[in-house]
Design a protein around this motif. Sequence first.
Motif: not given
Length: 192
Positions: A76-81, A119-129, A138-143
């Motif tokens: 779960w990362h803004p720059n990784i799908s 600001d240069d996302p691969q995954d717009a949903v994660v970037a917005k979050q 942070v909680s989702t990425a840890r999970y």
Amino acid sequence: MIDFARVQKELVECSKDSEGSGIKVSQKSDDLVQLMGIIPGPVDTPYAGGTFQIDITLPEGYPFEPPKMQFKTKVWHPNISSQSGAICLDILKDQWSPALTLKTALLSVQALLSAPQPDDPQDAVVAKQYLEHYQTFVSTARYWTESFAKASTRGIEDKVQKLVEMGFPEAQVRNILEAVGGDENLALEKLL
């Protein structure tokens, strides 16, 4: 044409320092075109304690063209799908240089885990979050790290024991299980 001598040299270099850096690169096939990279999650990030597998495919023009890398481990990362594992990183595209190696590319991917670029996302949903609800991010990425990047040590030991009892050498069993992400059936196929 791929410079296979250089690829071999890079694999040797990675294995020399793998204990210290935690970064590993291994062959997935005999032709040195399909590789598997492993990076540890950076300390003090939601990815800490995780082990992330990255599929690496070397293009015909390597090292003059960048390797194609894609996360096999869900992250779960803004720059990784979050769907495909595609990575948005400049050195894997237009900023690649033949002076870079597989190890430096993997180190850059690991650094990206520490410093997301929403600001240069691969995954717009994660970037917005990430931008609007950072603590939820942070909680989702840890999970996701707990769920997908941390293998139960006990489970792996059981798999190693079972395959060793079938007559396979323990070191080979451990290497193959690691390369296939702990998938016992896939490991058995590769051992046979």
